[in-house]
Structure formats: structure tokens, C-alpha cells
Scaffold this active site. Structure first.
Site, PDB file in Angstrom:
ATOM      1  N   SER A  42       0.867  -1.174   0.000  1.00  0.00           N
ATOM      2  CA  SER A  42       0.000   0.000   0.000  1.00  0.00           C
ATOM      3  C   SER A  42       0.907   1.228   0.000  1.00  0.00           C
ATOM      4  O   SER A  42       1.391   1.664   1.038  1.00  0.00           O
ATOM      5  CB  SER A  42      -0.893  -0.004   1.246  1.00  0.00           C
ATOM      6  N   HIS A 155      -3.797  -5.780   2.429  1.00  0.00           N
ATOM      7  CA  HIS A 155      -2.939  -6.732   3.126  1.00  0.00           C
ATOM      8  C   HIS A 155      -3.598  -8.089   3.338  1.00  0.00           C
ATOM      9  O   HIS A 155      -2.985  -8.979   3.926  1.00  0.00           O
ATOM     10  CB  HIS A 155      -2.501  -6.165   4.484  1.00  0.00           C
ATOM     11  N   GLN A 163      -7.301  -1.500   6.509  1.00  0.00           N
ATOM     12  CA  GLN A 163      -6.097  -2.292   6.296  1.00  0.00           C
ATOM     13  C   GLN A 163      -5.499  -2.875   7.577  1.00  0.00           C
ATOM     14  O   GLN A 163      -5.065  -4.017   7.583  1.00  0.00           O
ATOM     15  CB  GLN A 163      -5.040  -1.433   5.596  1.00  0.00           C
ATOM     16  N   GLU A 164      -5.446  -2.076   8.650  1.00  0.00           N
ATOM     17  CA  GLU A 164      -4.762  -2.556   9.849  1.00  0.00           C
ATOM     18  C   GLU A 164      -5.532  -2.193  11.120  1.00  0.00           C
ATOM     19  O   GLU A 164      -5.900  -1.033  11.315  1.00  0.00           O
ATOM     20  CB  GLU A 164      -3.351  -1.968   9.947  1.00  0.00           C
ATOM     21  N   GLU A 205       1.398  -8.855   7.208  1.00  0.00           N
ATOM     22  CA  GLU A 205       2.123  -8.340   8.371  1.00  0.00           C
ATOM     23  C   GLU A 205       1.877  -9.171   9.624  1.00  0.00           C
ATOM     24  O   GLU A 205       2.198  -8.752  10.734  1.00  0.00           O
ATOM     25  CB  GLU A 205       1.763  -6.877   8.600  1.00  0.00           C
ATOM     26  N   ASP A 242      -5.289   1.794  11.039  1.00  0.00           N
ATOM     27  CA  ASP A 242      -4.794   2.321   9.764  1.00  0.00           C
ATOM     28  C   ASP A 242      -5.756   1.871   8.673  1.00  0.00           C
ATOM     29  O   ASP A 242      -5.583   0.807   8.076  1.00  0.00           O
ATOM     30  CB  ASP A 242      -3.380   1.811   9.464  1.00  0.00           C
ATOM     31  N   GLU A 286      -4.487   6.370  11.511  1.00  0.00           N
ATOM     32  CA  GLU A 286      -3.573   6.666  10.397  1.00  0.00           C
ATOM     33  C   GLU A 286      -4.302   6.582   9.062  1.00  0.00           C
ATOM     34  O   GLU A 286      -5.060   5.640   8.823  1.00  0.00           O
ATOM     35  CB  GLU A 286      -2.418   5.656  10.434  1.00  0.00           C
ATOM     36  N   ASP A 313       0.414   9.120   6.569  1.00  0.00           N
ATOM     37  CA  ASP A 313       1.406   8.241   5.928  1.00  0.00           C
ATOM     38  C   ASP A 313       1.496   8.573   4.448  1.00  0.00           C
ATOM     39  O   ASP A 313       2.398   9.273   4.002  1.00  0.00           O
ATOM     40  CB  ASP A 313       1.027   6.779   6.153  1.00  0.00           C
ATOM     41  N   LYS A 338       8.829   6.115   7.195  1.00  0.00           N
ATOM     42  CA  LYS A 338       9.309   4.921   6.497  1.00  0.00           C
ATOM     43  C   LYS A 338      10.562   5.299   5.711  1.00  0.00           C
ATOM     44  O   LYS A 338      10.503   6.138   4.802  1.00  0.00           O
ATOM     45  CB  LYS A 338       8.240   4.390   5.541  1.00  0.00           C
ATOM     46  N   HIS A 366       7.688  -0.144   9.551  1.00  0.00           N
ATOM     47  CA  HIS A 366       8.113  -1.166   8.594  1.00  0.00           C
ATOM     48  C   HIS A 366       7.343  -1.013   7.287  1.00  0.00           C
ATOM     49  O   HIS A 366       6.571  -0.072   7.095  1.00  0.00           O
ATOM     50  CB  HIS A 366       7.864  -2.549   9.191  1.00  0.00           C
ATOM     51  N   ARG A 367       7.507  -1.989   6.396  1.00  0.00           N
ATOM     52  CA  ARG A 367       6.668  -2.131   5.204  1.00  0.00           C
ATOM     53  C   ARG A 367       6.078  -3.539   5.195  1.00  0.00           C
ATOM     54  O   ARG A 367       6.545  -4.434   5.898  1.00  0.00           O
ATOM     55  CB  ARG A 367       7.468  -1.905   3.909  1.00  0.00           C
ATOM     56  N   SER A 368       5.069  -3.748   4.366  1.00  0.00           N
ATOM     57  CA  SER A 368       4.428  -5.065   4.322  1.00  0.00           C
ATOM     58  C   SER A 368       5.364  -6.123   3.743  1.00  0.00           C
ATOM     59  O   SER A 368       5.273  -7.302   4.080  1.00  0.00           O
ATOM     60  CB  SER A 368       3.135  -4.999   3.513  1.00  0.00           C
ATOM     61  N   LYS A 389       6.003   0.776  14.554  1.00  0.00           N
ATOM     62  CA  LYS A 389       4.973  -0.035  13.901  1.00  0.00           C
ATOM     63  C   LYS A 389       5.705  -1.085  13.078  1.00  0.00           C
ATOM     64  O   LYS A 389       6.310  -0.769  12.064  1.00  0.00           O
ATOM     65  CB  LYS A 389       4.106   0.867  13.019  1.00  0.00           C
TER      66      LYS A 389
END
Length: 423
Positions: A42, A155, A163-164, A205, A242, A286, A313, A338, A366-368, A389
Site C-alpha cells: 500500500s 494486506h 487495512q490494519e 504483516e 490504519d 492513520e 502516511d 518509512k 516497517h513495510r508489508s 509499527k
């Protein structure tokens, strides 16, 4: 002082099985370090460019041989012989070599790999752990983790739009205890999902990715898991979200099609979040709106920013220019950080400095698509923002960061600090 003797790179795989770049750097002293670059799914449209080969015969076009060649053939000859402690100068040399505003020629993946390796080499040459080298003697604050326990959106292949769904163990007395709070809640959530007949497969993740009846049900289940683990929702363990709203924004509307909850305007989304803030112990939100909806972000921050952390983000992409605009327009009150969104360690620190000056929060992320590299764990302690995160309580590429933070906390001993980032 030992100078750079050699820089090489290779194509490796990230946690999704896609190619990424690993850089190896050797000093004249014989010290050797490496750094691996993450990759997002994403992504914000203004992120620095991740260079891919586009050769359909290899990895579906996602190979990174071009980026690897740029490290060894373009960047390395310019940096061999330089002092790795001159991070800002080295990063600027690479930016100038690239010559584009988004690092599209050499690739942010090539440039960042070298930038991270240079920082590691300088720390090794100084005889210091990375967090102490980058942060100085005051780098003693361990971050509160945002643990992604439920996945949706891009994700996961399920019926959840957002997403999260994350937990933050704010009430823990130490990082080690925070990790325990999170792990116990994660396993309690697994038990609840099983009892309800939901799948317990995990997303990119490490969070569970069941098909739920609604987006709200994810929050209900997590609150139940916090209680089942023996903790008080909001006091011991809070929620952070998020939605990644850009991923379901189209034609001026927010389309909650995965969950079948229809379409909404920006103001209707803000109203939805207000309802959720009353119903659930949420402390951080987020990307609740589209990355280009600066006015909507500002309205949300004006109405909800005193209650919770509003994190940008995709709208900021760790870019100092966008963060300056955000500060001027009161777009948010925190930034997701990031490294690979901007492409160098120096530029990332510059963005963090802007957050500090404005009194904004910042979250090292982080990233996915991750690797076992734990650079960001040291970086989070070095920057002292008190938030990280880095995914769920499973998948080794996520656990590597948590385990490194445990090592840092143990090394710091009595000087280690762990405290809520929210007053």
C-alpha cells in the site's frame, strides 16, 4: 577512522517472496556490514521510486538487477575511500548521482540500501551499537509498539475494508512487558476467532485475516481479546487503526465495498471515526482519508486531533516538503516514518526533526514486504519518538525487530525508558 573499501549488492527475497536489494559494505579495517531494503504494498503515489527491472521472464517483472547494478557500477565507485561517518555528505552524493526528484534513475531501493549500510559501518567503526551511534547517549527510550493483529484492505483477501487493526500496550512498565501484553492478547484473539469459526490465517504483516461481518466487528473482537488476556482495554492495551483510505477511494467517494457498507463522503468518514472513538479505546488513527484530501485531513484533525493521534502516511510519504505543508496547514499531528519512502537516512532524520520542532508525534514504520533486517528497531530507539509499527506477533521478519528491541532494552539496563507517547 576507517574508510569505505568496498560496496557490493545482491538480489534477495522479501517476506512476500519478491526480490529486494541487500547491500554489503566493507571498511579498510576489515569490518563488514550489510543492509536489506523493505518494500511496500500500500504505497503513496509520491513515494520515492522503487526500481524494478520490468522483465516479465523473471519474478513477473519485479526483479531488482538494475538496482543492484546501480549500487555496484554507479554508486560504489563514488563512495569508496570516503569516511562512513560523513553520512549527510554521502547521502547527498547519491541524491546528486540520481538527479531526479524521486530517485527514479538509480532507484530508492539502491540508494537506501547503501545509506543504511553506511550508517551501520560508521557505528561499527565507532565501536557503538547503531542506536547509540545515531542517537547519542540520550538514546534510551524504547518505543511503544503498534502491533497489527487484524489485517484487511490490500494486506488480506477478506471482507474487511480497513487495512490494519492494531493494539498498543500503553500500560506496560517496560518494552519486554509490552511485548508480553501484546503476545498474550494476540493468542487470546486467535482463540476467540477459532471459537467463532473464523479463519486464523494471517496476512502480510502477521495479523489475522478473517472475513468478518463488518469493519466494526474487528474492533469488537480485539477488545474482547484484550479482556480475555486479562487486561483493561484503553488502560493496559489500546487500539490503533490504519484504514489506508486511499486504497478504497475512487471517484471522490470512499467505497467500503469489501464489507458491503456502501459509499461515503469525507465528512461521512470523519463522522464514522467519531462514532468509533466513542465506542472503542482508539488512541491513534492513520490515513483515515485519501492521500490527496488535505482539506479533509485538516477537518478531521481540527475535530478529533485533541482526542487521538492523527497520523499521515501516504499524504506525507516521509518527505520534508510535504511535512512542512502539513505543519503549515495543521493537516495532522503525527507522521508515519518509512525510510524507503524518501530513500536516505539523512532525509528521514530531516523529516523527524521537522516533527520534533512542530511538537508532532512520529512513528517509525516497517513495510508489508520486510526482511529480517532490524535496522528500524535501532533507528526507533535512536530517534526517541516512543512509537514503532512493525507488525504482528508472528512471522519472523516482524519478530526480528521485536527481539532486537529486547536486546537493546537489556543492554541499556536501568537507563532504559518506556513510557506512553500520549500525555
Amino acid at each position: 577512522m576507517s574508510r569505505i573499501a568496498r560496496i557490493a549488492a545482491q538480489e534477495i527475497l522479501d517476506s512476500r517472496g519478491n526480490p529486494t536489494v541487500r547491500v554489503h559494505l566493507e571498511l579498510e579495517s576489515g569490518a563488514r556490514v550489510s543492509a536489506s531494503v523493505p518494500s511496500g504494498a500500500s504505497t503513496g503515489e509520491n513515494e520515492a521510486v522503487e526500481l524494478r527491472d520490468g522483465d516479465a521472464s523473471r519474478y513477473g517483472g519485479k526483479g531488482v538487477r538494475k538496482a543492484v547494478a546501480n549500487v555496484t557500477e554507479v554508486i560504489a565507485p563514488e563512495l569508496v575511500g570516503l569516511d562512513p561517518a560523513r553520512q549527510a555528505e554521502i547521502d547527498q552524493i547519491m541524491i546528486d548521482l540520481d538527479g531526479t526528484p524521486d530517485k527514479a534513475r538509480l532507484g530508492a531501493n539502491a540508494i537506501l540500501g547503501v545509506s543504511m549500510a553506511v550508517a551501520r559501518a560508521a557505528a561499527a567503526d565507532a565501536g557503538l551499537p547503531l542506536y547509540a551511534y545515531l542517537g547519542g547517549p540520550g538514546a534510551t527510550r524504547l518505543p511503544v509498539p503498534m502491533m497489527n493483529v487484524m489485517n484487511g484492505g490490500k494486506h488480506a483477501d477478506n471482507s474487511v475494508d480497513f487495512q490494519e487493526f492494531m493494539i498498543m500496550p500503553l500500560g506496560a512498565p517496560s518494552f519486554a512487558e509490552a511485548l508480553r501484553y501484546g503476545a498474550e492478547t494476540f493468542h487470546a484473539l486467535a482463540g476467540i476467532l477459532k471459537k467463532k469459526g473464523y479463519a486464523t490465517a494471517v496476512g502480510d504483516e502477521g495479523g489475522f485475516a478473517p472475513s468478518l461481518k463488518s469493519n466494526e466487528e474487528a474492533c469488537d473482537l480485539i477488545v474482547a481479546a484484550i479482556q480475555a488476556a486479562g487486561y483493561a482495554p484503553g488502560k493496559d492495551v489500546a487500539l490503533a487503526l490504519d484504514p489506508a483510505a486511499s486504497s478504497f477511494f475512487a471517484g471522490g467517494r470512499y467505497r467500503l465495498t469489501k464489507s458491503g457498507q456502501g459509499e461515503k463522503s469525507a465528512d461521512e468518514m470523519i463522522a464514522l471515526y467519531a462514532k468509533w472513538l466513542d465506542a472503542f479505546p482508539i488512541v491513534s488513527l492513520e490515513d483515515g482519508l485519501d492521500e490527496n484530501d488535505w482539506a479533509g485531513f485538516a477537518r478531521q484533525t481540527a475535530t478529533q486531533g485533541r482526542r487521538i493521534q492523527i497520523v499521515g502516511d501516504d499524504i506525507f510519504v516521509t518527505n520534508p516538503a510535504f511535512v512542512r505543508r502539513g505543519i503549515a496547514e495543521s493537516t495532522a499531528n503525527a507522521v508515519l516514518i518509512k525510510l524507503n519512502q524518501i530513500g536516505t537516512v539523512t532525509e528521514t532524520i530531516r523529516t523527524i526533526d521537522l516533527c520534533r520542532a512542530a511538537g508532532w508525534g512520529f512513528v517509525i514504520s516497517h513495510r508489508s514486504g520486510e526482511t529480517e533486517d532490524a535496522f528500524m528497531a535501532d533507528f526507533a530507539v535512536a530517534m526517541g519518538g516512543g512509537q514503532i509499527k512493525t507488525g504482528s506477533l508472528c512471522r519472523s521478519e516482524r519478530i526480528a525487530k521485536y527481539n532486537r528491541l529486547l536486546e537493546i532494552e537489556a543492554a541499556l539496563g536501568r537507563s532504559a525508558r518506556f513510557e506512553t507517547p500520549f500525555s
